[in-house]
Design a protein around this motif. Structure first.
Motif, PDB file in Angstrom:
ATOM      1  N   ASP A  65       0.823  -1.208   0.000  1.00 11.14           N
ATOM      2  CA  ASP A  65       0.000   0.000   0.000  1.00 11.14           C
ATOM      3  C   ASP A  65       0.858   1.260   0.000  1.00 11.14           C
ATOM      4  OD1 ASP A  65      -2.710   1.108   0.087  1.00 11.14           O
ATOM      5  OD2 ASP A  65      -2.103   1.910   2.023  1.00 11.14           O
ATOM      6  N   LEU A  66       2.020   1.183   0.626  1.00  9.09           N
ATOM      7  CA  LEU A  66       2.919   2.332   0.664  1.00  9.09           C
ATOM      8  C   LEU A  66       3.719   2.475  -0.623  1.00  9.09           C
ATOM      9  CD1 LEU A  66       4.428   2.159   4.267  1.00  9.09           C
ATOM     10  CD2 LEU A  66       3.083   4.043   3.335  1.00  9.09           C
ATOM     11  N   PHE A  67       4.429   1.444  -0.995  1.00 12.07           N
ATOM     12  CA  PHE A  67       5.477   1.578  -2.000  1.00 12.07           C
ATOM     13  C   PHE A  67       5.080   1.171  -3.418  1.00 12.07           C
ATOM     14  CE2 PHE A  67       7.893   0.950   2.038  1.00 12.07           C
ATOM     15  CZ  PHE A  67       8.435   2.225   2.095  1.00 12.07           C
ATOM     16  N   ASP A  68       3.960   0.494  -3.579  1.00  9.67           N
ATOM     17  CA  ASP A  68       3.575   0.037  -4.918  1.00  9.67           C
ATOM     18  C   ASP A  68       2.309   0.703  -5.433  1.00  9.67           C
ATOM     19  OD1 ASP A  68       5.750  -1.599  -4.882  1.00  9.67           O
ATOM     20  OD2 ASP A  68       4.657  -3.451  -4.520  1.00  9.67           O
ATOM     21  N   ARG A  69       1.895   1.812  -4.811  1.00  6.85           N
ATOM     22  CA  ARG A  69       0.630   2.436  -5.197  1.00  6.85           C
ATOM     23  C   ARG A  69       0.787   3.808  -5.843  1.00  6.85           C
ATOM     24  NH1 ARG A  69      -2.581  -1.934  -5.135  1.00  6.85           N
ATOM     25  NH2 ARG A  69      -2.921  -2.798  -3.058  1.00  6.85           N
ATOM     26  N   GLY A  70       1.971   4.377  -5.818  1.00  5.61           N
ATOM     27  CA  GLY A  70       2.108   5.707  -6.389  1.00  5.61           C
ATOM     28  C   GLY A  70       3.556   6.123  -6.530  1.00  5.61           C
ATOM     29  N   ARG A  71       3.787   7.058  -7.413  1.00 11.08           N
ATOM     30  CA  ARG A  71       5.150   7.494  -7.713  1.00 11.08           C
ATOM     31  C   ARG A  71       5.790   8.252  -6.554  1.00 11.08           C
ATOM     32  NH1 ARG A  71       5.344   9.605 -13.539  1.00 11.08           N
ATOM     33  NH2 ARG A  71       5.111   7.374 -13.922  1.00 11.08           N
ATOM     34  N   ALA A  72       4.984   8.900  -5.718  1.00 10.01           N
ATOM     35  CA  ALA A  72       5.540   9.687  -4.615  1.00 10.01           C
ATOM     36  C   ALA A  72       6.365   8.840  -3.660  1.00 10.01           C
ATOM     37  CB  ALA A  72       4.425  10.395  -3.845  1.00 10.01           C
ATOM     38  N   LEU A  73       6.040   7.553  -3.563  1.00 12.19           N
ATOM     39  CA  LEU A  73       6.754   6.668  -2.644  1.00 12.19           C
ATOM     40  C   LEU A  73       7.501   5.560  -3.374  1.00 12.19           C
ATOM     41  CD1 LEU A  73       4.310   6.401   0.378  1.00 12.19           C
ATOM     42  CD2 LEU A  73       6.650   7.228   0.398  1.00 12.19           C
ATOM     43  N   SER A  74       7.705   5.744  -4.662  1.00  8.42           N
ATOM     44  CA  SER A  74       8.473   4.743  -5.394  1.00  8.42           C
ATOM     45  C   SER A  74       9.890   4.643  -4.842  1.00  8.42           C
ATOM     46  CB  SER A  74       8.541   5.103  -6.881  1.00  8.42           C
ATOM     47  OG  SER A  74       9.399   4.203  -7.571  1.00  8.42           O
ATOM     48  N   GLN A 184      -3.931  10.565  -1.442  1.00 11.32           N
ATOM     49  CA  GLN A 184      -3.347   9.275  -1.768  1.00 11.32           C
ATOM     50  C   GLN A 184      -3.987   8.694  -3.023  1.00 11.32           C
ATOM     51  OE1 GLN A 184      -2.562   6.542   1.515  1.00 11.32           O
ATOM     52  NE2 GLN A 184      -3.115   8.160   2.961  1.00 11.32           N
ATOM     53  N   ALA A 185      -5.304   8.884  -3.172  1.00  8.27           N
ATOM     54  CA  ALA A 185      -5.988   8.396  -4.361  1.00  8.27           C
ATOM     55  C   ALA A 185      -5.495   9.114  -5.609  1.00  8.27           C
ATOM     56  CB  ALA A 185      -7.495   8.580  -4.206  1.00  8.27           C
ATOM     57  N   LEU A 186      -5.276  10.435  -5.502  1.00  8.63           N
ATOM     58  CA  LEU A 186      -4.753  11.191  -6.639  1.00  8.63           C
ATOM     59  C   LEU A 186      -3.380  10.684  -7.041  1.00  8.63           C
ATOM     60  CD1 LEU A 186      -5.749  14.868  -5.772  1.00  8.63           C
ATOM     61  CD2 LEU A 186      -6.676  13.440  -7.604  1.00  8.63           C
ATOM     62  N   ASP A 187      -2.550  10.376  -6.062  1.00  9.19           N
ATOM     63  CA  ASP A 187      -1.212   9.880  -6.350  1.00  9.19           C
ATOM     64  C   ASP A 187      -1.287   8.527  -7.053  1.00  9.19           C
ATOM     65  OD1 ASP A 187       1.711  10.067  -6.073  1.00  9.19           O
ATOM     66  OD2 ASP A 187       1.458   8.292  -4.827  1.00  9.19           O
ATOM     67  N   ARG A 188      -2.204   7.663  -6.606  1.00 13.99           N
ATOM     68  CA  ARG A 188      -2.364   6.368  -7.255  1.00 13.99           C
ATOM     69  C   ARG A 188      -2.836   6.541  -8.692  1.00 13.99           C
ATOM     70  NH1 ARG A 188      -4.294   4.772  -2.045  1.00 13.99           N
ATOM     71  NH2 ARG A 188      -6.446   5.219  -2.641  1.00 13.99           N
ATOM     72  N   ASP A 189      -3.790   7.450  -8.896  1.00 19.19           N
ATOM     73  CA  ASP A 189      -4.295   7.680 -10.244  1.00 19.19           C
ATOM     74  C   ASP A 189      -3.189   8.174 -11.168  1.00 19.19           C
ATOM     75  OD1 ASP A 189      -6.783   6.918  -9.422  1.00 19.19           O
ATOM     76  OD2 ASP A 189      -7.553   8.962  -9.191  1.00 19.19           O
ATOM     77  N   TRP A 190      -2.355   9.093 -10.648  1.00 20.36           N
ATOM     78  CA  TRP A 190      -1.253   9.628 -11.457  1.00 20.36           C
ATOM     79  C   TRP A 190      -0.288   8.521 -11.835  1.00 20.36           C
ATOM     80  CZ3 TRP A 190       3.804  11.822  -9.383  1.00 20.36           C
ATOM     81  CH2 TRP A 190       4.559  12.342 -10.420  1.00 20.36           C
ATOM     82  N   PHE A 191       0.035   7.657 -10.851  1.00 16.31           N
ATOM     83  CA  PHE A 191       0.985   6.587 -11.111  1.00 16.31           C
ATOM     84  C   PHE A 191       0.449   5.610 -12.154  1.00 16.31           C
ATOM     85  CE2 PHE A 191       2.479   2.261 -10.174  1.00 16.31           C
ATOM     86  CZ  PHE A 191       3.820   2.447 -10.387  1.00 16.31           C
ATOM     87  N   GLU A 192      -0.871   5.378 -12.135  1.00 18.79           N
ATOM     88  CA  GLU A 192      -1.440   4.372 -13.001  1.00 18.79           C
ATOM     89  C   GLU A 192      -1.605   4.845 -14.438  1.00 18.79           C
ATOM     90  OE1 GLU A 192      -4.946   3.449 -10.848  1.00 18.79           O
ATOM     91  OE2 GLU A 192      -3.870   2.295  -9.315  1.00 18.79           O
ATOM     92  N   GLN A 193      -1.390   6.141 -14.707  1.00 20.06           N
ATOM     93  CA  GLN A 193      -1.474   6.626 -16.078  1.00 20.06           C
ATOM     94  C   GLN A 193      -0.216   6.222 -16.849  1.00 20.06           C
ATOM     95  OE1 GLN A 193      -4.062   8.159 -17.538  1.00 20.06           O
ATOM     96  NE2 GLN A 193      -5.138   7.752 -15.608  1.00 20.06           N
TER      97      GLN A 193
END
Length: 207
Positions: A65-74, A184-193
């Motif tokens: 949930d922390l490291f695989d959901r968004g670029r901010a915590l890649s 957090q949802a926005l970060d996930r959406d950005w990463f998934e694009q």
């Protein structure tokens, strides 16, 4: 070999059962290191206790949930600089060559900019080189630390300790507001694009 950097690498890696079994040994390395100030040492020990206290599934779910959901915590350092652009590929080639010149080989499923891999490499180098390399990526470590602090995660202890070892100031946690579910949802959406038509998860380290 600097065992502290190996301990950092393990703590930022996926919490497999094998990794969790090694937590008492990792804690001893942290307790015995002269590179750590008391505040950083205690924060790391709190993280180790948390990873060991949860059951296996909970530890894995929190990590993902922390490291695989968004670029901010890649934990892929160049992803913070280049995303999935061609520039990242060039930077990866240069870093891989640095490893090769030092006699450090990667396994087939490891990417050179993955922070646990970088830390494993630094565990084999002298402290001066390690500090210099950490200082070079201090802005990325600060960004990761801020994101972890915002999520009230004890994993922030690792980039915070790395910053101090590099001669940098740790992030002031009191200045970081909590991150809401919306952010957090926005970060996930950005990463998934997809970037430049590529799959968003292209090149991520397989486990």
């Amino acid at each position: 070999m600097n065992l502290l950097f190996k301990a950092f690498s393990a703590l930022l890696s996926y919490p497999t059962a094998e990794m969790r079994e090694a937590l008492p040994e990792i804690a001893e390395v942290v307790r015995g290191s002269e590179l750590l100030a008391p505040r950083e040492r205690e924060a790391l020990l709190d993280l180790i206790a948390e990873i060991g206290r949860d059951d296996q599934l909970a530890a894995e779910e929190r990590y993902v949930d922390l490291f695989d959901r968004g670029r901010a915590l890649s934990l892929h350092l160049f992803e913070h600089l280049h995303g999935e652009s061609r520039d990242r590929g060039s930077a990866m080639v240069e870093l891989k060559q640095l490893y090769a010149d030092a006699g450090y080989g990667l396994t087939a499923n490891e990417l050179p900019d993955y922070l646990p891999v970088v830390l494993e490499y630094l565990s084999l180098r002298d402290l001066g080189e390690a500090r210099e390399m950490l200082a070079d990526c201090a802005h990325i470590l600060k960004s990761i630390a801020r994101s972890l602090i915002g999520r009230e995660s004890r994993y922030a202890a690792v980039p915070q300790a790395l910053l101090v070892i590099a001669g940098q100031k740790a992030v002031d946690a009191s200045t970081i507001p909590p991150v809401g579910e919306h952010d957090q949802a926005l970060d996930r959406d950005w990463f998934e694009q997809p970037a430049f038509g590529e799959a968003a998860d292209a090149g991520r380290t397989a486990r």
